[in-house]
Scaffold this active site. Structure first.
Site, PDB file in Angstrom:
ATOM      1  N   TRP A  79       1.609 -16.391   1.720  1.00 16.98           N
ATOM      2  CA  TRP A  79       1.005 -15.045   1.825  1.00 16.98           C
ATOM      3  C   TRP A  79       0.302 -14.673   0.530  1.00 16.98           C
ATOM      4  O   TRP A  79      -0.736 -14.012   0.513  1.00 16.98           O
ATOM      5  CB  TRP A  79       2.073 -13.997   2.177  1.00 16.98           C
ATOM      6  CG  TRP A  79       2.335 -13.922   3.657  1.00 16.98           C
ATOM      7  CD1 TRP A  79       3.383 -14.487   4.315  1.00 16.98           C
ATOM      8  CD2 TRP A  79       1.526 -13.257   4.654  1.00 16.98           C
ATOM      9  NE1 TRP A  79       3.277 -14.213   5.665  1.00 16.98           N
ATOM     10  CE2 TRP A  79       2.153 -13.454   5.892  1.00 16.98           C
ATOM     11  CE3 TRP A  79       0.354 -12.515   4.603  1.00 16.98           C
ATOM     12  CZ2 TRP A  79       1.645 -12.949   7.085  1.00 16.98           C
ATOM     13  CZ3 TRP A  79      -0.166 -11.996   5.789  1.00 16.98           C
ATOM     14  CH2 TRP A  79       0.476 -12.218   7.013  1.00 16.98           C
ATOM     15  N   TRP A  94      -1.170  -3.301   1.615  1.00 14.86           N
ATOM     16  CA  TRP A  94      -1.432  -1.944   2.119  1.00 14.86           C
ATOM     17  C   TRP A  94      -2.297  -1.981   3.368  1.00 14.86           C
ATOM     18  O   TRP A  94      -2.051  -1.241   4.334  1.00 14.86           O
ATOM     19  CB  TRP A  94      -2.077  -1.079   1.027  1.00 14.86           C
ATOM     20  CG  TRP A  94      -1.021  -0.483   0.148  1.00 14.86           C
ATOM     21  CD1 TRP A  94      -0.550  -0.996  -1.023  1.00 14.86           C
ATOM     22  CD2 TRP A  94      -0.249   0.697   0.420  1.00 14.86           C
ATOM     23  NE1 TRP A  94       0.461  -0.202  -1.510  1.00 14.86           N
ATOM     24  CE2 TRP A  94       0.664   0.845  -0.649  1.00 14.86           C
ATOM     25  CE3 TRP A  94      -0.231   1.642   1.447  1.00 14.86           C
ATOM     26  CZ2 TRP A  94       1.577   1.905  -0.713  1.00 14.86           C
ATOM     27  CZ3 TRP A  94       0.675   2.694   1.381  1.00 14.86           C
ATOM     28  CH2 TRP A  94       1.563   2.816   0.321  1.00 14.86           C
ATOM     29  N   GLU A 154       6.097 -17.464   2.153  1.00 18.96           N
ATOM     30  CA  GLU A 154       5.841 -16.253   1.358  1.00 18.96           C
ATOM     31  C   GLU A 154       4.872 -16.575   0.220  1.00 18.96           C
ATOM     32  O   GLU A 154       3.983 -15.786  -0.094  1.00 18.96           O
ATOM     33  CB  GLU A 154       7.142 -15.660   0.808  1.00 18.96           C
ATOM     34  CG  GLU A 154       8.097 -15.155   1.877  1.00 18.96           C
ATOM     35  CD  GLU A 154       7.453 -14.228   2.896  1.00 18.96           C
ATOM     36  OE1 GLU A 154       6.661 -13.359   2.509  1.00 18.96           O
ATOM     37  OE2 GLU A 154       7.721 -14.387   4.100  1.00 18.96           O
ATOM     38  N   ASN A 166      10.456  -5.990  -0.421  1.00 18.75           N
ATOM     39  CA  ASN A 166       9.304  -6.102   0.490  1.00 18.75           C
ATOM     40  C   ASN A 166       9.468  -5.313   1.784  1.00 18.75           C
ATOM     41  O   ASN A 166       8.549  -4.633   2.233  1.00 18.75           O
ATOM     42  CB  ASN A 166       9.030  -7.577   0.815  1.00 18.75           C
ATOM     43  CG  ASN A 166       7.841  -7.727   1.741  1.00 18.75           C
ATOM     44  OD1 ASN A 166       6.734  -7.328   1.415  1.00 18.75           O
ATOM     45  ND2 ASN A 166       8.080  -8.265   2.930  1.00 18.75           N
ATOM     46  N   TRP A 170      -4.442   4.818   2.610  1.00 16.31           N
ATOM     47  CA  TRP A 170      -3.689   3.722   1.981  1.00 16.31           C
ATOM     48  C   TRP A 170      -4.080   3.535   0.529  1.00 16.31           C
ATOM     49  O   TRP A 170      -3.278   3.112  -0.300  1.00 16.31           O
ATOM     50  CB  TRP A 170      -3.842   2.417   2.759  1.00 16.31           C
ATOM     51  CG  TRP A 170      -5.250   1.884   2.854  1.00 16.31           C
ATOM     52  CD1 TRP A 170      -6.145   2.088   3.858  1.00 16.31           C
ATOM     53  CD2 TRP A 170      -5.941   1.038   1.899  1.00 16.31           C
ATOM     54  NE1 TRP A 170      -7.333   1.447   3.594  1.00 16.31           N
ATOM     55  CE2 TRP A 170      -7.229   0.783   2.400  1.00 16.31           C
ATOM     56  CE3 TRP A 170      -5.587   0.466   0.674  1.00 16.31           C
ATOM     57  CZ2 TRP A 170      -8.170   0.001   1.725  1.00 16.31           C
ATOM     58  CZ3 TRP A 170      -6.515  -0.317  -0.003  1.00 16.31           C
ATOM     59  CH2 TRP A 170      -7.789  -0.538   0.525  1.00 16.31           C
ATOM     60  N   TRP A 222      -8.146  10.384   8.034  1.00 17.86           N
ATOM     61  CA  TRP A 222      -7.067  10.564   7.049  1.00 17.86           C
ATOM     62  C   TRP A 222      -6.929  12.031   6.686  1.00 17.86           C
ATOM     63  O   TRP A 222      -7.896  12.787   6.783  1.00 17.86           O
ATOM     64  CB  TRP A 222      -7.374   9.766   5.773  1.00 17.86           C
ATOM     65  CG  TRP A 222      -7.491   8.292   5.956  1.00 17.86           C
ATOM     66  CD1 TRP A 222      -8.625   7.543   5.836  1.00 17.86           C
ATOM     67  CD2 TRP A 222      -6.443   7.365   6.285  1.00 17.86           C
ATOM     68  NE1 TRP A 222      -8.355   6.214   6.059  1.00 17.86           N
ATOM     69  CE2 TRP A 222      -7.019   6.077   6.337  1.00 17.86           C
ATOM     70  CE3 TRP A 222      -5.076   7.488   6.539  1.00 17.86           C
ATOM     71  CZ2 TRP A 222      -6.285   4.930   6.637  1.00 17.86           C
ATOM     72  CZ3 TRP A 222      -4.344   6.346   6.831  1.00 17.86           C
ATOM     73  CH2 TRP A 222      -4.944   5.098   6.880  1.00 17.86           C
TER      74      TRP A 222
HETATM   75  P1  FAD Z   1      10.133 -13.384  -2.456  1.00 15.69           P
HETATM   76  O1  FAD Z   1      10.522 -12.959  -1.102  1.00 15.69           O
HETATM   77  O2  FAD Z   1      11.151 -14.052  -3.278  1.00 15.69           O
HETATM   78  O3  FAD Z   1       8.833 -14.297  -2.295  1.00 15.69           O
HETATM   79  C1  FAD Z   1       8.398 -15.237  -3.301  1.00 15.69           C
HETATM   80  C2  FAD Z   1       7.000 -14.928  -3.777  1.00 15.69           C
HETATM   81  O4  FAD Z   1       6.063 -14.976  -2.679  1.00 15.69           O
HETATM   82  C3  FAD Z   1       6.832 -13.538  -4.350  1.00 15.69           C
HETATM   83  O5  FAD Z   1       7.239 -13.502  -5.700  1.00 15.69           O
HETATM   84  C4  FAD Z   1       5.342 -13.275  -4.165  1.00 15.69           C
HETATM   85  O6  FAD Z   1       4.582 -13.867  -5.191  1.00 15.69           O
HETATM   86  C5  FAD Z   1       5.043 -13.995  -2.863  1.00 15.69           C
HETATM   87  N1  FAD Z   1       5.098 -13.052  -1.740  1.00 15.69           N
HETATM   88  C6  FAD Z   1       6.179 -12.691  -1.015  1.00 15.69           C
HETATM   89  N2  FAD Z   1       5.819 -11.842  -0.019  1.00 15.69           N
HETATM   90  C7  FAD Z   1       4.489 -11.648  -0.147  1.00 15.69           C
HETATM   91  C8  FAD Z   1       3.529 -10.888   0.580  1.00 15.69           C
HETATM   92  N3  FAD Z   1       3.873 -10.152   1.649  1.00 15.69           N
HETATM   93  N4  FAD Z   1       2.247 -10.907   0.169  1.00 15.69           N
HETATM   94  C9  FAD Z   1       1.855 -11.653  -0.887  1.00 15.69           C
HETATM   95  N5  FAD Z   1       2.730 -12.414  -1.606  1.00 15.69           N
HETATM   96  C10 FAD Z   1       4.019 -12.409  -1.242  1.00 15.69           C
HETATM   97  N6  FAD Z   1       3.264  -8.379  -4.074  1.00 15.69           N
HETATM   98  C11 FAD Z   1       2.855  -8.509  -5.347  1.00 15.69           C
HETATM   99  O7  FAD Z   1       3.111  -9.542  -5.976  1.00 15.69           O
HETATM  100  N7  FAD Z   1       2.128  -7.515  -5.948  1.00 15.69           N
HETATM  101  C12 FAD Z   1       1.809  -6.358  -5.308  1.00 15.69           C
HETATM  102  O8  FAD Z   1       1.120  -5.491  -5.892  1.00 15.69           O
HETATM  103  C13 FAD Z   1       2.272  -6.185  -3.965  1.00 15.69           C
HETATM  104  N8  FAD Z   1       2.034  -5.036  -3.295  1.00 15.69           N
HETATM  105  C14 FAD Z   1       2.483  -4.894  -2.000  1.00 15.69           C
HETATM  106  C15 FAD Z   1       2.209  -3.709  -1.306  1.00 15.69           C
HETATM  107  C16 FAD Z   1       2.659  -3.541  -0.005  1.00 15.69           C
HETATM  108  C17 FAD Z   1       2.348  -2.251   0.736  1.00 15.69           C
HETATM  109  C18 FAD Z   1       3.387  -4.582   0.604  1.00 15.69           C
HETATM  110  C19 FAD Z   1       3.890  -4.405   2.022  1.00 15.69           C
HETATM  111  C20 FAD Z   1       3.654  -5.757  -0.067  1.00 15.69           C
HETATM  112  C21 FAD Z   1       3.208  -5.944  -1.367  1.00 15.69           C
HETATM  113  N9  FAD Z   1       3.476  -7.122  -2.086  1.00 15.69           N
HETATM  114  C22 FAD Z   1       3.017  -7.256  -3.373  1.00 15.69           C
HETATM  115  C23 FAD Z   1       4.114  -8.283  -1.447  1.00 15.69           C
HETATM  116  C24 FAD Z   1       5.647  -8.368  -1.563  1.00 15.69           C
HETATM  117  O9  FAD Z   1       6.249  -7.154  -1.245  1.00 15.69           O
HETATM  118  C25 FAD Z   1       6.121  -8.826  -2.933  1.00 15.69           C
HETATM  119  O10 FAD Z   1       5.407  -9.975  -3.353  1.00 15.69           O
HETATM  120  C26 FAD Z   1       7.616  -9.176  -2.905  1.00 15.69           C
HETATM  121  O11 FAD Z   1       8.357  -8.062  -2.498  1.00 15.69           O
HETATM  122  C27 FAD Z   1       8.071  -9.649  -4.257  1.00 15.69           C
HETATM  123  O12 FAD Z   1       9.450  -9.897  -4.238  1.00 15.69           O
HETATM  124  P2  FAD Z   1      10.019 -11.350  -4.502  1.00 15.69           P
HETATM  125  O13 FAD Z   1       9.339 -11.951  -5.699  1.00 15.69           O
HETATM  126  O14 FAD Z   1      11.486 -11.280  -4.553  1.00 15.69           O
HETATM  127  O15 FAD Z   1       9.545 -12.112  -3.207  1.00 15.69           O
END
Ligand code: FAD
Length: 463
Positions: free
Chosen positions: A275, A379, A272, A338, A356, A303
């Protein structure tokens, strides 16, 4: 021999290379500049976070005999003034990767170098720089799995930099009062839910990570997709504002990797973080993804802009409980799980056919972790227009997703309380229940089967 440290999204003392290396040279003048003209303006939730994060940082610096000089306006002009006031010879900052920030910082760097100052910049927020990870042909990656395989193999096992002893300079340099910056909401103050959920600042970040390691990491792989399970780290806003170092996180996962019970979870959690790295890699190499589809064929996607439907989605009134729960969680806490982000984004772009960019803009304003790279990539991934996107025919069904990932409806009941008394599967299909039992909850704004077929036809039209 004063070094000016320009803090931006690195609001921490531990493992902060710009601050660390500056402090080793001698006196430091530490500043944060609010650049309101920046290309991608901060949303309301981010401004709330920034206010509290800066307060926390100010306290920590003051405990160490160092002021945080706060100024608002054009960074170049302000930095010029500070350089003159405090006899600065060197400027340090940690790098940002948004296209507008790269352009601004390059101009500022060149300006001061031309004046004969030394300017040093560092990596404080990524495991690998975006330009360091390349395919065999020397190109940027477009697909996550090979990217991450390569990126992981390049991560240097560097230790973290300790908090340096600080000798504050510029004790008489003027600083603004943050209260006048208007970062906090007034009339109405909607931030109560945010304050209840979050502790912005370095201490809040480190405490949250400690708790995650102790209580949640072990079950992360198995439970991370269940929004009611409280199994995720919630570190994203802390990472966005640089209150915790990703290198520190990476290193502190190491001892858990060898535990049989946690190995799979550590790998998943690391991917993650991967990502996050990949999203920044994409934005750096393909800066247009912040506004335009990564895949050019999506420029012709049919759209359908619809203000009323967009507002219903924003307010959590679509008639689909899991979508509405997510949108209300976002409004009240500045965060959304997420899996639910994927579901609400799929609903907006595929079932409602709303662009989007409209969803990304709402997220930018309301998320405490709003981040140009992660938000744009997220997105576009869901909409199918991104680099390594979900296939266009993957249309999340909010009802079956609810049955699978919130089987008892615990998450829905929390955020959509008018449905709290529904039994069993009723919680996922409230339109099948007598109106008296659903407390004014709206009917579905769109039929799932019809809108799915319509989306598939729209995707077919651009292939
Ligand atoms: P955990 O599951 O604990 O993961 C640890 C860290 O990994 C997160 O804090 C984050 O920094 C990173 N991470 C995890 N999943 C992703 C992912 N899919 N993409 C990129 N990094 C990730 N994340 C943001 O930080 N900012 C946003 O503006 C953002 N917008 C999003 C919009 C959409 C439509 C989607 C589907 C996802 C988006 N995410 C975004 C990614 C993700 O949803 C969040 O990072 C995550 O939910 C944060 O929760 P957590 O810290 O508990 O993640």
């Amino acid at each position: 021999m004063t070094t000016l440290v320009w803090l931006r999204r690195d609001l921490r003392l531990l493992d902060n290379p710009a601050l660390y290396h500056a402090a080793r040279r001698g006196p430091v003048l530490v500043t944060y500049l609010l650049d309101e003209k920046e290309h991608s303006p901060m949303g309301g939730a981010s401004r709330w976070w920034l206010h509290h994060s800066l307060c926390a940082l100010q306290d920590e610096l003051e405990k160490r005999g160092c002021r945080l000089v706060l100024r608002r306006g054009d960074p170049l002009q302000i930095l010029e003034g500070l350089v003159e006031d405090a006899g600065v010879t060197t400027i340090h900052w940690n790098r940002l990767y948004e296209p507008w920030a790269i352009a601004r910082d390059a101009r500022i760097k060149e300006h001061f170098q031309d004046m004969g100052l030394e300017v040093r910049t560092y990596n404080a927020s990524l495991l690998n720089e975006p330009w360091e990870v390349k395919t065999g042909q020397g190109n940027p990656y477009r697909v996550f799995t090979p990217y991450w395989r390569q990126a992981r193999s390049q991560i240097a096992g560097e230790g973290v930099l300790s908090v340096p002893p600080l000798k504050g300079a510029g004790q008489t340099t003027a600083s603004e009062d943050m209260k006048n910056w208007g970062l906090l909401p007034t009339g109405p103050d909607w931030s109560g839910g945010l304050a209840w959920c979050w502790t912005p600042g370095e201490k809040g970040a480190l405490d949250r990570f400690d708790r995650f390691l102790e209580e949640k990491l072990q079950d992360y792989a198995g439970k991370r997709d269940f929004p009611a399970a409280d199994a995720i780290s919630r570190l994203s806003p802390h990472l966005h504002f640089g209150e915790i170092s990703v290198r520190d996180i990476w290193n502190r996962l190491q001892p858990f990797e060898e535990l049989k019970s946690a190995g799979e979870s550590v790998t998943k959690f690391r991917s993650e973080l991967g990502w996050r790295e990949f999203s920044t890699h994409l934005l750096y190499h393909f800066p247009h993804i912040a506004e335009k589809p990564f895949r050019p064929e999506f420029e012709a996607f049919p759209w359908q802009e619809d203000e009323e439907l967009l507002q219903g989605w924003q307010q959590g009134r679509t008639g689909y409980p899991l979508v509405d729960a997510g949108m209300r969680e976002l409004w009240q806490t500045g965060f959304m799980h997420n899996r639910v982000r994927m579901i609400v984004a799929s609903f907006l772009t595929k079932n409602l056919l709303i662009p989007w960019q409209a969803g990304a803009d709402w997220f930018r304003d309301t998320l405490v972790d709003a981040d140009l790279a992660n938000n744009s990539a997220g997105w576009q991934w869901v909409a199918g227009s991104g680099a390594d996107a979900a296939p266009y025919f993957r249309i999340f069904n909010p009802v079956t997703q609810g049955q699978k990932f919130d089987p008892q409806g615990k998450y829905i009941r929390k955020w959509v309380p008018e449905l709290a008394d529904l039994d069993g599967d009723e919680i996922h299909k409230p339109w099948k229940v007598e109106k008296e039992r659903t407390g004014g909850y709206p009917d579905p704004v769109v039929d799932l089967a019809m809108s799915r077929e319509r989306a598939l036809a729209a995707y077919k039209s651009i292939r």
